[in-house]
Design a protein around this motif. Structure first.
Motif, PDB file in Angstrom:
ATOM      1  N   CYS A 232     -18.431  39.226   1.295  1.00 16.24           N
ATOM      2  CA  CYS A 232     -16.976  39.179   1.086  1.00 16.24           C
ATOM      3  C   CYS A 232     -16.453  37.829   1.564  1.00 16.24           C
ATOM      4  N   CYS A 235     -13.580  39.069   4.740  1.00 19.59           N
ATOM      5  CA  CYS A 235     -13.960  39.732   5.996  1.00 19.59           C
ATOM      6  C   CYS A 235     -15.426  39.473   6.353  1.00 19.59           C
ATOM      7  N   CYS A 384     -14.034  43.638  -2.357  1.00 21.06           N
ATOM      8  CA  CYS A 384     -14.421  44.278  -1.102  1.00 21.06           C
ATOM      9  C   CYS A 384     -13.676  45.590  -0.937  1.00 21.06           C
ATOM     10  N   CYS A 387     -11.299  45.112   2.604  1.00 20.53           N
ATOM     11  CA  CYS A 387     -10.204  44.158   2.727  1.00 20.53           C
ATOM     12  C   CYS A 387      -9.862  43.665   1.325  1.00 20.53           C
TER      13      CYS A 387
HETATM   14 ZN   LIG Z   1     -13.882  42.070   2.906  1.00 19.34          ZN
END
Ligand SMILES: [Zn+2]
Ligand SMILES: [Zn+2]
Lengths: 555, 555
Positions: A232, A235, A384, A387
């Motif tokens: 990601c 995050c 993701c 997030c």
């Molecule tokens: Zn993420």
């Protein structure tokens, strides 16, 4: 390894003037500086004296990490009987993959060259296991392993013969196994850190030929890596695309829906056809289908078998067809569920476009909005689930892998113990493997700079590179002998460059080989002064012999 | 091996009450005390934690012996390409013996599992060899070796997979090779002595599949041995019967002369039939025939081939027949030359008796008195050539073997260097091998007594067996922790028996496992007093912790 001194003038292969260039690839440096050599057998290397020391140190670091945490070290042999591997069905499974190297003795006994050690570790434990009081058992070993790689490549990265430091744990319960998995992850982390591998991260992974259960890869980002993972961009959550939860990437302009057919094998042995509707730009993850359906195995139906099973040619399957076959499970990937308008097979060679789940009256039973599941492999552009970030595909080297095995091996091998209630029970297993040979090259590649290799303290061919200037002078030879005696007695291993060459060439060699510290003995300095160059900072310190061990200590 | 402590309460396999009896065979003790385990594959063992430590110590002792004398250690792989082994003709030679384990990759590449390392060592050196200045090269390695033994037996004595510590030397001249042979014999002696093998002696030997040249075996007398050697009962001269000079044993009452036919291959490639007249109670040594004739190879003519080559059926050959075939070399063993009266084949199924070399007028050209040569294998009853003593056959274990190889490998592998005169030359090789796995069992067998095993300091699974009495008391656990910390910091490795059992059972286990020293921690003694029992003398000393390292030091 005991503290000893190797001399450049007596090294094999000889240390030749100008051997190796700072512009060489890492693998070329390992070859040209005489750490490892090709052997004529594809994917099989010889460890030369300097390379063997790196290998031994990394293997010892791994062993200490596991022993300090309570594991016992043993050594399983290379040759393992076919009968042992048939107990778990892996003789056939590995053969089918074409990954097993096998031998037959003149008396007709069939054996394989161990690719991993689950069977022999389980046999070793099973023979002596009696009661829950004997558990947990945690065994470690670091031995040669063999895999019939079709295309071995990347030098030590993926060979037919390599060293794997593996560990096997046996517990009385699932809870115990989870504790052992934590132990294995912890010991692997300590081992990899000890080897100087920085930036190691863990990722969910596919257990492959080892395990049907969850597993954790320990990876290092590297373009030389042969693992592709998604990370990601926001995050940092990372993992194998096949198991990492994800939302689909934004749809293309004219999305097409494919329906892919599988055979599920359920834990009770029942088999069932299943069809997954998925956007044509994505790939179904069989691991996610297994997780979503509870199936033990998920196998693609081959095109030639499809008409016999679902009555349709490959590529022509639609949700309508499947809806009419009540035994077949119909699943919608989330990439499909959220589509407003799409095209799908017209049952022949063409497509019907302009369809929507809402608009097409003939599909009310199949309305899937809000019901799609995460069944696609996460890819570059997936979103993701933790997030608002987006997944990027990156290349990484798998340096270790930890597997929950459950009773997958202990059950067919009939391992048993008496539990606290006096009943027969089957132990729960877990295991880990660290690719020692691969870690050697990965560490070299990760740390090298534009001057050559660079080893973390405690991991290189020796601790200190002693460069003797004017090595032809008797006085300098005496000073060298005193220094060698002093430093080896203090536990340091040395590479002494005593060749009769100019300072520049010798310092170039020291930088190229990259031991963490170089000590320069020069006739221009008083007897009690020595110049120490730190390969990592490039800084030169004038010091006394007795200070060197503290400077060269790992960590 | 770092100084560490193993605990009996956490050992695998578990240390069970009453496991192993002082009356067990040595091999049974190794199994029952959990040093090694069978694997299901014939002749292949697992090294369990306690046995692995013995193995690692013996391997490290061998390595130190070679490195201290200047050898460099490297590691050759198990998998070796067929092409490499075909260069020296040994792929076929080992295959013919049925001794080679081979694998074929799925891509069709053929490899063998290394039985020895001459080819790979020569390839490793050949790739980088340029000038006489690069020589000598002396390389050491300690790795698993493989041999397709038809009947592996004796536990670790003769297995399909075993550890051999081998060394290979490369010199610029015959003289250099002889110096390297002395180096190899010296290093082997130091290694075997370091392993605690007492009574090792050297004997001339047959080079077998390794070498056509002279070789030296390092042997230990033992009924468990699989080598038969002759030893003079007076001067002690010992050797393999096939190469040890000898006078024949006294003749039987009615001696019979046999004539045995061979094919000689001369160094120039010519082949020639040869016939050896020998007493029927003795056996021709092909090694002695080769030495007497200068032939490279001496092969028995098979019975079915004899009529085609010499025109006679097997068993009917006489010196008369051979005398009539001028191309055939006729040789007389000394056992035949000294006979006054004998019988010999009558050319059919019977014998003609009452013949003598002097008396039979038809044999003047064949009169052999005083011309017999030493062509028979020395046996029990042969007479020593160095003294008036008589040979006795004894059984021994071959623990090491040193071979003069000459250019037998370097020539076909095209190794070359520029000599002092600027000409191309071929290096001279020698090699040695120490059977590490075999040495483990041999040492155990040699030193055991009626209480169990007994290890020389520095060679056992650990240095000190710490027996903790009343290990359930918190105070004793604290004392144990202090002792462990103290002794491991002083470089000793420990086996701590912390099981909650009676003193008698625990002392029995310590005697049975046989670490050189046992330290008994007892609540009946003051904190600073410890009882140390020497397993070799049986003597008990009351001492202080700080004195133990000196007591337990090897040598
Ligand atoms: Zn993420
Ligand atoms: Zn004698």
């Amino acid at each position: 390894m005991t503290a000893t001194a190797l001399y450049a003038s007596r090294m094999w292969p000889p240390v030749r003037r100008g051997a190796g260039e700072a512009t060489d690839s890492t693998l070329d440096l390992l070859y040209r500086l005489g750490l490892v050599a090709r052997t004529g057998a594809t994917g099989v290397h010889t460890l030369l004296p300097l390379g063997l020391r790196v290998h031994e140190r990394m293997s010892a670091i791994a062993r200490s990490a596991f022993e300090e945490r309570g594991a016992l070290t043993f050594a399983a042999p290379t040759l393992q009987s076919r009968a042992l591997w048939e107990k778990t069905g892996r003789w056939q499974a590995y053969q089918a993959e074409g990954a097993l190297l096998t031998v037959r003795s003149s008396s007709g006994e069939e054996m394989c060259l161990a690719p991993t050690s689950e069977e022999i570790a389980a046999a070793t434990v099973g023979e002596h296991l009696r009661s829950f009081r004997d558990l947990p058992v945690r065994l470690f070993l670091s031995t040669s392993k063999f895999r019939d790689e079709l295309s071995p490549r990347g030098g030590l990265m993926r060979g037919r013969e390599f060293t794997m430091a593996d560990a096997y744990t046996f517990d009385a319960s699932t809870h115990g196994m989870r504790e052992s998995v934590a132990f294995l992850n912890d010991a692997c982390t300590a081992a990899l850190t000890g080897m100087g591998l920085s930036g190691v991260f863990q990722a969910r992974a596919d257990g492959g030929a080892i395990s049907a259960g969850p597993s954790t890869e320990h990876l290092v980002l590297s373009d030389a890596g042969q693992s592709t993972i998604v990370a990601c961009d926001h995050c940092g959550n990372r993992g194998d695309g096949a198991v990492t939860p994800a939302l689909p990437p934004p749809p293309p302009d004219a999305p097409v829906v494919n329906v892919i057919a599988f055979i599920l094998t359920h834990p009770d042995g029942d088999i069932q056809p299943a069809a997954v509707a998925i956007r044509s730009d994505l790939k179904v993850s069989t691991r996610k289908v297994a997780a979503a359906t509870g199936a033990l195995r998920v196998a693609l139906i081959e095109p030639q078998d499809l008409p016999g099973i679902l009555g349709k040619e490959a590529g022509t399957l639609t949700p309508w067809d499947v809806a009419g076959s009540p035994d077949t499970l119909l699943l919608f990937d989330s990439s499909v569920a959220e589509l407003d308008e799409f095209a799908i097979s017209d049952g022949g060679d063409g497509l019907r476009s302009g369809l929507s789940w809402e608009g097409d009256r003939r599909l009310p039973a199949l309305k899937v909005s809000g019901r799609g599941r995460d069944l696609a492999e996460a890819v570059d552009g997936s979103r993701c689930t933790r997030c608002p970030g987006t997944h990027r595909q990156v290349r990484a080297v798998e340096v270790a892998h930890v597997f929950e095995l459950g009773t997958q091996y202990s059950q067919p091998m009939k391992l048993a113990f008496t539990d606290t209630a006096g009943r027969d029970a089957v132990p729960w297993m877990a295991c880990s493997g660290i690719g020692i040979t691969r870690c050697m090259q990965t560490a070299a590649d990760l740390h090298r700079d534009h001057h050559g290799l660079r080893w973390k303290p405690g991991t290189g061919p020796a601790d200190v590179h002693v460069t003797v200037l004017r090595a032809d002078q008797a006085q300098m030879r005496e000073r060298t002998d005193r220094l060698v005696q002093d430093l080896t007695a203090r536990g340091l291993s040395l590479l002494v460059d005593d060749r009769p060459l100019a300072a520049g060439e010798k310092l170039r060699y020291a930088r190229l080989l990259g031991l963490p510290h170089a000590a320069v003995l020069s006739p221009d300095r008083p007897d009690d002064e020595i110049e120490v160059i730190n390969r990592w900072t490039g800084r030169t310190t004038i010091t006394q012999t007795s200070h060197i061990p503290r400077m060269a200590a790992p960590g």
